[in-house]
Design a protein around this motif. Structure first.
Motif, PDB file in Angstrom:
ATOM      1  N   LYS A 223       0.838  -1.209   0.000  1.00 30.10           N
ATOM      2  CA  LYS A 223       0.000   0.000   0.000  1.00 30.10           C
ATOM      3  C   LYS A 223       0.867   1.250   0.000  1.00 30.10           C
ATOM      4  O   LYS A 223       0.594   2.218  -0.733  1.00 30.10           O
ATOM      5  CB  LYS A 223      -0.913  -0.018   1.223  1.00 30.10           C
ATOM      6  CG  LYS A 223      -1.826   1.193   1.334  1.00 30.10           C
ATOM      7  CD  LYS A 223      -2.697   1.112   2.585  1.00 30.10           C
ATOM      8  CE  LYS A 223      -3.585   2.342   2.726  1.00 30.10           C
ATOM      9  NZ  LYS A 223      -4.410   2.267   3.974  1.00 30.10           N
ATOM     10  N   ALA A 224       1.934   1.230   0.791  1.00 25.13           N
ATOM     11  CA  ALA A 224       2.802   2.405   0.897  1.00 25.13           C
ATOM     12  C   ALA A 224       3.563   2.663  -0.398  1.00 25.13           C
ATOM     13  O   ALA A 224       3.677   3.810  -0.836  1.00 25.13           O
ATOM     14  CB  ALA A 224       3.779   2.243   2.064  1.00 25.13           C
ATOM     15  N   VAL A 225       4.096   1.612  -1.025  1.00 26.91           N
ATOM     16  CA  VAL A 225       4.872   1.837  -2.250  1.00 26.91           C
ATOM     17  C   VAL A 225       3.984   2.332  -3.396  1.00 26.91           C
ATOM     18  O   VAL A 225       4.475   3.012  -4.318  1.00 26.91           O
ATOM     19  CB  VAL A 225       5.662   0.574  -2.684  1.00 26.91           C
ATOM     20  CG1 VAL A 225       6.685   0.191  -1.642  1.00 26.91           C
ATOM     21  CG2 VAL A 225       4.733  -0.584  -2.999  1.00 26.91           C
ATOM     22  N   LYS A 226       2.702   2.047  -3.323  1.00 25.00           N
ATOM     23  CA  LYS A 226       1.779   2.531  -4.353  1.00 25.00           C
ATOM     24  C   LYS A 226       1.321   3.962  -4.068  1.00 25.00           C
ATOM     25  O   LYS A 226       1.282   4.800  -4.966  1.00 25.00           O
ATOM     26  CB  LYS A 226       0.552   1.606  -4.439  1.00 25.00           C
ATOM     27  CG  LYS A 226       0.861   0.213  -4.981  1.00 25.00           C
ATOM     28  CD  LYS A 226      -0.359  -0.700  -4.877  1.00 25.00           C
ATOM     29  CE  LYS A 226      -0.023  -2.121  -5.307  1.00 25.00           C
ATOM     30  NZ  LYS A 226      -1.162  -3.055  -5.072  1.00 25.00           N
ATOM     31  N   ALA A 227       0.990   4.225  -2.818  1.00 26.96           N
ATOM     32  CA  ALA A 227       0.409   5.529  -2.466  1.00 26.96           C
ATOM     33  C   ALA A 227       1.451   6.575  -2.071  1.00 26.96           C
ATOM     34  O   ALA A 227       1.165   7.778  -2.116  1.00 26.96           O
ATOM     35  CB  ALA A 227      -0.595   5.351  -1.330  1.00 26.96           C
ATOM     36  N   LYS A 228       2.652   6.136  -1.679  1.00 32.07           N
ATOM     37  CA  LYS A 228       3.640   7.081  -1.151  1.00 32.07           C
ATOM     38  C   LYS A 228       4.990   6.952  -1.868  1.00 32.07           C
ATOM     39  O   LYS A 228       6.049   7.031  -1.249  1.00 32.07           O
ATOM     40  CB  LYS A 228       3.816   6.863   0.355  1.00 32.07           C
ATOM     41  CG  LYS A 228       2.538   7.104   1.152  1.00 32.07           C
ATOM     42  CD  LYS A 228       2.766   7.010   2.652  1.00 32.07           C
ATOM     43  CE  LYS A 228       1.484   7.313   3.419  1.00 32.07           C
ATOM     44  NZ  LYS A 228       1.702   7.310   4.894  1.00 32.07           N
ATOM     45  N   GLU A 229       4.937   6.801  -3.175  1.00 29.90           N
ATOM     46  CA  GLU A 229       6.176   6.644  -3.945  1.00 29.90           C
ATOM     47  C   GLU A 229       7.088   7.851  -3.785  1.00 29.90           C
ATOM     48  O   GLU A 229       8.297   7.703  -3.579  1.00 29.90           O
ATOM     49  CB  GLU A 229       5.851   6.426  -5.417  1.00 29.90           C
ATOM     50  CG  GLU A 229       7.095   6.225  -6.280  1.00 29.90           C
ATOM     51  CD  GLU A 229       6.773   5.887  -7.725  1.00 29.90           C
ATOM     52  OE1 GLU A 229       7.704   5.882  -8.548  1.00 29.90           O
ATOM     53  OE2 GLU A 229       5.586   5.644  -8.026  1.00 29.90           O
ATOM     54  N   GLN A 230       6.524   9.062  -3.871  1.00 33.50           N
ATOM     55  CA  GLN A 230       7.344  10.268  -3.760  1.00 33.50           C
ATOM     56  C   GLN A 230       7.907  10.425  -2.349  1.00 33.50           C
ATOM     57  O   GLN A 230       9.038  10.883  -2.157  1.00 33.50           O
ATOM     58  CB  GLN A 230       6.524  11.504  -4.149  1.00 33.50           C
ATOM     59  CG  GLN A 230       6.095  11.526  -5.612  1.00 33.50           C
ATOM     60  CD  GLN A 230       7.260  11.329  -6.575  1.00 33.50           C
ATOM     61  OE1 GLN A 230       8.315  11.947  -6.426  1.00 33.50           O
ATOM     62  NE2 GLN A 230       7.069  10.457  -7.557  1.00 33.50           N
ATOM     63  N   GLU A 231       7.128  10.047  -1.365  1.00 34.47           N
ATOM     64  CA  GLU A 231       7.600  10.118   0.018  1.00 34.47           C
ATOM     65  C   GLU A 231       8.774   9.165   0.248  1.00 34.47           C
ATOM     66  O   GLU A 231       9.754   9.516   0.919  1.00 34.47           O
ATOM     67  CB  GLU A 231       6.450   9.783   0.986  1.00 34.47           C
ATOM     68  CG  GLU A 231       5.422  10.883   1.164  1.00 34.47           C
ATOM     69  CD  GLU A 231       4.366  10.893   0.063  1.00 34.47           C
ATOM     70  OE1 GLU A 231       3.418  11.677   0.176  1.00 34.47           O
ATOM     71  OE2 GLU A 231       4.487  10.102  -0.907  1.00 34.47           O
ATOM     72  N   ILE A 232       8.666   7.963  -0.293  1.00 37.87           N
ATOM     73  CA  ILE A 232       9.739   6.976  -0.116  1.00 37.87           C
ATOM     74  C   ILE A 232      11.007   7.436  -0.824  1.00 37.87           C
ATOM     75  O   ILE A 232      12.119   7.303  -0.300  1.00 37.87           O
ATOM     76  CB  ILE A 232       9.293   5.584  -0.606  1.00 37.87           C
ATOM     77  CG1 ILE A 232       8.130   5.068   0.251  1.00 37.87           C
ATOM     78  CG2 ILE A 232      10.456   4.589  -0.557  1.00 37.87           C
ATOM     79  CD1 ILE A 232       7.487   3.792  -0.258  1.00 37.87           C
ATOM     80  N   LYS A 233      10.865   8.018  -2.002  1.00 38.39           N
ATOM     81  CA  LYS A 233      12.031   8.551  -2.710  1.00 38.39           C
ATOM     82  C   LYS A 233      12.681   9.676  -1.912  1.00 38.39           C
ATOM     83  O   LYS A 233      13.916   9.765  -1.822  1.00 38.39           O
ATOM     84  CB  LYS A 233      11.622   9.039  -4.101  1.00 38.39           C
ATOM     85  CG  LYS A 233      11.305   7.913  -5.074  1.00 38.39           C
ATOM     86  CD  LYS A 233      10.901   8.454  -6.439  1.00 38.39           C
ATOM     87  CE  LYS A 233      10.635   7.313  -7.424  1.00 38.39           C
ATOM     88  NZ  LYS A 233      10.179   7.829  -8.748  1.00 38.39           N
TER      89      LYS A 233
END
Length: 317
Positions: A223-233
């Motif tokens: 869920k996080a890698v789909k919804a928060k890609e920019q945050e993770i980067k």
């Protein structure tokens, strides 16, 4: 006249370009300001230190990111929090990822981490080699990176897991305390707890560093890698800034901060030995394969997962 008109046109172009630059800067700032929050689970080990530094030195903030760091004392508690949706990601290991996938939980490995795991013997025990551990009590946490490293150390020393008595102690501080009190012969501990045990007289038998083993990783939920890609980067950009900081600053300048924020005992001061931190990179396919084989051979997972099923490498080089 032509020169005058040409000058007006040039001035107009400069004005327009300047305005575009300002708007672009405003758009970038707005994008950074609109980043959501990431909640990360940390363990009391050296893998967590770059995240503590990124938080306390403002590197996350520089990237326009808010990060909530939550500390856990056992892998079981961390995994429960991740699988229940209370965390977006966590300092973890390849075994935890394989277990999650096997149980139907949607998580992925996004990068390796750089921990160190040590098998240490109590100072009063007559043990000087792996062979001397035969029939002895060795503290581990069951079905975790700790047990995996323990089995790899035993194999290197010519023993099987059945040759020792594994004592399951999930909480790391409790494991360290029982080792130092002589309640067990040896224990496998993550750093800095392993280094503390050695500082207090414990004897090092072997370590993941000596074996060239590194199964530590950072996990995120699907869920996080789909919804928060920019945050993770953005998180990884801040992480890399923290690595630069750790590689140039003397430990004395941040050790007190790490002890306070990382939940490390004060005795870590003077004992802590950091790994040679490198910027975020993808987990090793060979190491993932070795872990999966270890789990599958023990019937701990139903399927021999491939690297592509367990890892998402788009966030790091």
């Amino acid at each position: 006249m032509k020169k005058y008109i040409g000058l007006l046109v040039l001035m107009a172009m400069v004005f327009v370009l300047g305005a575009c630059s300002v708007n672009k800067g405003e758009d970038t700032a707005q994008t950074a300001g609109n980043l959501g929050m990431i909640t990360l689970g940390l363990m009391p080990d050296v893998d967590s230190i770059p995240f503590i530094i990124a938080q306390e030195k403002g590197f996350f903030k520089e990237e326009g990111l808010t990060v909530n760091l939550k500390s856990f004392k056992s892998a079981v508690d961390r995994d429960s929090a991740l699988q229940s949706g209370n965390l977006d990601g966590a300092i973890s290991d390849m075994l935890a990822e394989a277990f999650a996938k096997n149980g139907g939980f949607d998580t992925v490995i996004t990068s390796m981490s750089q921990g160190s795991y040590k098998m240490v013997v109590n100072k009063d025990k007559a043990v000087s080699s792996i062979q001397d551990l035969k029939g002895q009590d060795v503290a581990v946490s069951k079905n975790t990176i700790i047990e995996y490293v323990t089995d790899r150390i035993l194999a290197k020393g010519g023993l099987t897991p059945e040759d020792i008595n594994k004592v399951v102690i999930p909480q790391i501080p409790t494991r360290l305390e029982m080792l130092q009190n002589g309640k067990i012969t040896a224990a496998t501990l993550p750093d800095p707890m392993g280094s503390i045990a050695m500082k207090n007289g414990g004897k090092l038998l072997s370590s993941s560093d000596q074996l060239g083993v590194n199964p530590g990783v950072l996990l995120f939920t699907g869920k996080a890698v789909k919804a928060k890609e920019q945050e993770i980067k953005a998180m990884y950009r801040a992480y890399n800034k923290a690595i630069d900081y750790l590689n140039k600053e003397p430990m004395d300048s941040y050790i007190d901060l790490v002890i306070e924020k990382g939940g490390f005992p004060p005795s870590v001061k003077g004992a802590l030995v950091l790994p040679s931190y490198t910027k975020a990179t993808a987990a090793s396919p060979r190491e993932v394969e070795a872990v999966v084989q270890w789990l599958h051979s023990r019937n701990l997972i139903n399927k021999a997962f491939t690297y592509e099923e367990l890892a998402d490498t788009r966030f790091v080089k």
